[in-house]
Structure formats: C-alpha cells, structure tokens
Design an enzyme around this catalytic site. Structure first.
Site, PDB file in Angstrom:
ATOM      1  N   GLU A  35      -1.608  -4.768   3.911  1.00 14.82           N
ATOM      2  CA  GLU A  35      -0.170  -5.021   3.788  1.00 14.82           C
ATOM      3  C   GLU A  35       0.378  -5.927   4.892  1.00 14.82           C
ATOM      4  O   GLU A  35       1.200  -5.493   5.717  1.00 14.82           O
ATOM      5  CB  GLU A  35       0.607  -3.691   3.780  1.00 14.82           C
TER       6      GLU A  35
ATOM      7  N   GLU B 206      -3.960   1.600  -2.811  1.00 14.66           N
ATOM      8  CA  GLU B 206      -3.014   2.695  -2.508  1.00 14.66           C
ATOM      9  C   GLU B 206      -2.045   2.851  -3.668  1.00 14.66           C
ATOM     10  O   GLU B 206      -1.600   1.870  -4.256  1.00 14.66           O
ATOM     11  CB  GLU B 206      -2.171   2.406  -1.249  1.00 14.66           C
TER      12      GLU B 206
HETATM   13  O1  IFM Z   1       1.478   5.405   4.737  1.00 19.18           O
HETATM   14  C1  IFM Z   1       1.621   4.104   4.276  1.00 19.18           C
HETATM   15  C2  IFM Z   1       0.351   3.315   4.509  1.00 19.18           C
HETATM   16  O2  IFM Z   1      -0.028   3.304   5.845  1.00 19.18           O
HETATM   17  C3  IFM Z   1       0.547   1.872   4.073  1.00 19.18           C
HETATM   18  N1  IFM Z   1       1.063   1.828   2.720  1.00 19.18           N
HETATM   19  C4  IFM Z   1       2.196   2.629   2.393  1.00 19.18           C
HETATM   20  C5  IFM Z   1       1.938   4.069   2.814  1.00 19.18           C
HETATM   21  C6  IFM Z   1       3.159   4.937   2.454  1.00 19.18           C
HETATM   22  O3  IFM Z   1       4.292   4.454   3.080  1.00 19.18           O
END
Ligand code: IFM
Length: 494
Positions: free
Chosen positions: A175, A369
């Site tokens: 990210e 994710e």
């Molecule tokens: O916890 C975070 C993660 O570290 C990166 N992506 C989003 C998740 C939830 O906010």
C-alpha cells in the site's frame, strides 16, 4: 447482489483448483518485542510516543507478542487449514540501522517462522516493506531520500539470501498509497509529515524501492514470484458534475502507483504538486519500476463516492474534495458500514478486479488483504459470534467468484487478518482478526468467522449461505444502516 447468493449451484460456488487461501499480518502490528535481540527502532516506535497520534497512546511494544509466540500462531494457521501465510519482515529487526550491518538474530526469527510454516505445509508469502521503516533511515530523510530506496534493495538481497531457499513468493511494498497519504500528506501515520513536496518525492522513492527489491529478489532466488501490493480504491461519481473530480482522485490515489509499475510513466493528469519532479526521476528509474512483475497484489476494503455539492452546505460526514470546489466526499446513507466507517460494497471488488484485469493485461491478481473491523466481544459462553465478519467475507468471496466468471485471473485470497492486532493510529480498539486476542494476556481465541473461513478453505468453495444470521454489527449494537445525521467522521485516509 448476484446469482450466487443462496441457491447458486455448487459448481458456481467453487473456486478454481490451486486457488491459494491464506491470511495476513504485518510485523509491527503483531510482533511486539521491539527491544529484543538487537532490533533497531522504527518510525512507528517513534510515532506511537508522539502525544495525540495513536488512540489511547497504544503502542506496538507488545502487540500480539508474536515474536515470542511463533508456535502458537503457526498452530492457529494449521487449524485454519490455510495454504499460505502472508507476513512482513521487520526491516529494523534485520538491518537495525536501515542498511549495512545485518542482525543475524533478527533474521533467525524469520528463518524459524518460515521453517515452521514449511513443516506444516503452509506456503510462506513474505512482504519486504509493510510500513516499519528503520528510524535511522527516517533521520536521513525517510522516503523523501532516494537512499531509502537503495537500502530497501539491500534489505531484499539479504532476505533473498537468508530465506530464498524456502520462500518463493514475495510482495515488495504494501500500500504505497498509505505511506504517502497518511505518512506524508495528512500526517496521521508515521512519520507524520504534511508536505506535498515530500509526498511527491516519497511517491517516486517507494516505487523505486519496489524496483530495486524486485531486482534483488530475482537476482537472489531462482524462480522468485514477485509483485507489489496496491490498495486501489475506486472513486464513484454520483452525478455528472462530480465525474472530473472522481477521475482526478483516481489519478492521485490509484494510477499514480499503478501506471509507473504497469506502464513506466506517471499519469499526466496527476495533481501537479504531487508529480515527482524531473530532477528526482533519473534515467533508468522508470524502466526499473516497470520491470515485469508476476502478479498484482490487491488490498480491497471499500470504495469512495463523490457528488457535486455546495462546500458551504456540507452534511455531517461529508468533506470537500480538495481542489474541486463544488464537489464533496459523500457516504450514501443506505450503505452498510463497518466500525471503521468504511462502506461495505462487495461488488466494488468485482468491478475493480475486472478493471485491473484489463490494466495489467491479464496478470494473476492475489487479494492480499480484505476484511473488516467489528466490535467483537467474548460472550458469557466464551465464544466470539462475529457474524458481521462472516457476512463481509461471504459477500466479497461471491464478488471474486463473479470476477472469475468474467475471466479475471484471481489466484488467491488472504484474509486480513489472522488475529486482532495493532491497527496503527486506531491502536487496539479496531479488531480485524479471525482470532480474538486478549491484549494483556496475549490469549488467542477462535472467532466464529475462523470456523466459517476454515470451511471455505477446506471445500475450496463458498458455503451455500452464511452459517448464521448476519446482523450488520455485533448483538446489542445499532445497525449501521443509519441516517445521514449519524454519519461518523470521515476516515483520515481520504
Ligand atoms: O491493518 C491494515 C494493514 O496494515 C494495511 N491494510 C489495511 C489494514 C486495515 O486497516
């Protein structure tokens, strides 16, 4: 939402053979042990000690204590039956000063983790950078300094050498959008800067770090499978007048990271003050950044909405779109939301996958994710009945099945997260896990969603319907289908 909701045929609910099921975590969010065995400080160790930055002053000092509970965590993974575990490497554990001297004890921790995973038949998937930059590098300018990108190449080479015989799949950066937006533009994440000029430099250098890391991993590991993870966030315009703003936001949030990697150039319509200046972009940089990748990692949580509207007449929860007078960030009141205030829109994932399939020329896409925070609690019977999370997963898996049917090469899904952990500026109040963590004792407890997910993994298919009623929130909490007057403060990321 679609043809797959209860009643869809069994074949239609099946995922392709070989589909990779996993869960994810990241180092600073779970490891704790920040002073153990020669680990150096990271920017998050500093940030959490800056008054007012993290909810209740929570820190990652102990977190889930995974550094000392490696065997417990592998046992949780084993019980879930997942085929893969996505973890990240703590850069300051391995290179305490950011570059140079290697801390063997830190590397050994990851070696032990990887060995245990392999022993249990779980494929390790390693992320090189998930936000815990060594403070020593921050002291020299952090991501605004080109040397940080070179140092990440060095880190990747060390990791390839130490783990490459057992780890074939690597995610370079996680990210980059959040590093830039929250770390350099709105200051809500470490290192807490608010400076577009630094942000523009950080954009280029974090992409360059992806390039150097890719190069080092390929040089060190025969057959390495390498890609970046993006949290591409769809922006939907709710009326014609808002459409140009949605396109501009897509450049600022999404294409600024995708285009350099996929096409070797920055989008021409990027906000001028965020465009990496020519003097930073050296010859060969864009070729390095756009070197072939094997997959795209996608973190998907939610889409955004913009509509035209008078800035002087904002409703609660709305904010102006910077640079676009007469356009506002809007949350349609009929959309369910999680406790993060994020809209729950599974079909946004389907549409995004179809878009990215086109943009990547059909590369495999891993959902690296996806998940939701909920107000989980232990019932008097000792269970955690997180039906909201089950519904969230179910809906998003349906969306993936639809994307597969549309021809997208979705190759795997990693639920975020294996367990509740340190949710950055939110501290421990936001629980994203399939396992409940009792912070303090460190005890882990399977939530109802873990059983649901285990069944998905076991059968490689979506159960006909979620196993329990699906209230939008835990029992006793108000439903999130609230009126506009009750909209929460907008999330800091946007
Ligand atoms: O916890 C975070 C993660 O570290 C990166 N992506 C989003 C998740 C939830 O906010």
């Amino acid at each position: 939402m679609n043809s797959l909701t209860p009643g869809g045929s069994e074949a239609a609910r099946r995922f392709p053979d070989g589909f990779l099921w996993g869960v994810g975590t990241s180092s600073y969010q779970i490891e704790g042990a920040v002073d153990a065995d020669g680990r150096g400080p990271s920017i998050w160790d500093t940030f959490v000690r800056t008054p007012g930055k993290v909810n209740r002053g929570d820190t990652g000092d102990i977190a889930c204590d995974s550094y000392n509970r490696l065997a417990d965590d592998v046992a949780l993974l084993d019980a879930l039956g997942v085929g893969a575990y996505r973890f990240s490497v703590s850069w300051p554990r391995v290179l305490p000063s950011g570059s140079g001297e290697v801390n063997q004890a830190g590397l050994d921790y990851y070696r032990r983790l990887v060995d245990a995973l392999v022993e249990h038949g779980i494929r390790p998937v390693a992320t090189v950078y998930h936000w815990d930059l060594p403070q020593a590098l921050e002291d020299r300018g952090g991501w605004a300094n080109r040397d940080t990108a070179l140092a990440m190449g060095e880190l990747a080479a060390v990791l390839a050498d130490a783990l490459g015989d057992r780890v074939s799949m690597w995610i370079t950066i996680n990210e980059p959008l959040q590093t830039v937006q929250q770390g350099y533009l709105n200051g809500s994440h470490a290192p807490g800067r608010r400076d577009p000029a630094l942000a523009a430099a950080a954009i280029h250098h974090i992409l360059l770090a992806h390039g150097f890391a890719t190069q080092a991993l390929r040089a060190g590991i025969a057959g390495a499978i390498v890609g970046p993870t993006m949290d591409t966030q769809p922006f939907n315009a709710l009326d014609e007048d808002a459409a140009p703003a949605a396109v501009a936001l897509d450049a600022e949030y999404n294409r600024v990271y995708l285009d350099p990697v996929l096409r070797g150039s920055y989008p021409a319509d990027l906000r001028a003050d965020l465009m990496p200046p020519d003097e930073l972009v050296r010859g060969g940089d864009m070729a390095l950044i756009s070197a072939p990748i094997d997959f795209l990692g996608l973190n998907y949580y939610r889409p955004h909405y913009v509509r035209s509207g008078d800035w002087a007449d904002l409703r609660l929860g709305e904010r102006p779109v910077a640079g676009w007078p007469g356009t506002v960030h809007y949350m349609p009141p009929d959309l369910p939301r999680t406790v993060m205030g994020w809209a729950v829109v599974p079909e946004g994932l389907r549409d995004l996958l179809i878009r990215l399939h086109g943009e990547t020329g059909g590369l495999p896409i891993y959902i690296t994710e996806n998940g939701c925070a909920a107000d989980d609690y232990i019932t008097p019977e000792g269970t955690v009945e997180d039906h909201e999370r089950i519904a969230y997963i179910h809906g998003h898996l349906e969306a993936i099945l639809e994307a597969l049917t549309a021809g997208v090469d979705v190759a795997g899904y990693f639920h975020w997260s294996l367990m509740d952990n340190f949710e950055w500026a939110e501290g421990y109040r936001r629980r994203f896990g399939l396992h409940y963590v009792e912070f303090g004792s460190g005890r882990r407890l399977q939530k109802r969603s873990a059983s649901y997910y285990r069944e998905v993994v076991r059968t490689n298919s979506l159960p006909p319907e979620p196993r329990a009623p699906t209230p939008a929130r835990a029992a006793g909490e108000p439903t999130p289908r609230v009126g506009e007057a009750e909209l929460p403060e907008a999330p800091a990321a946007v």
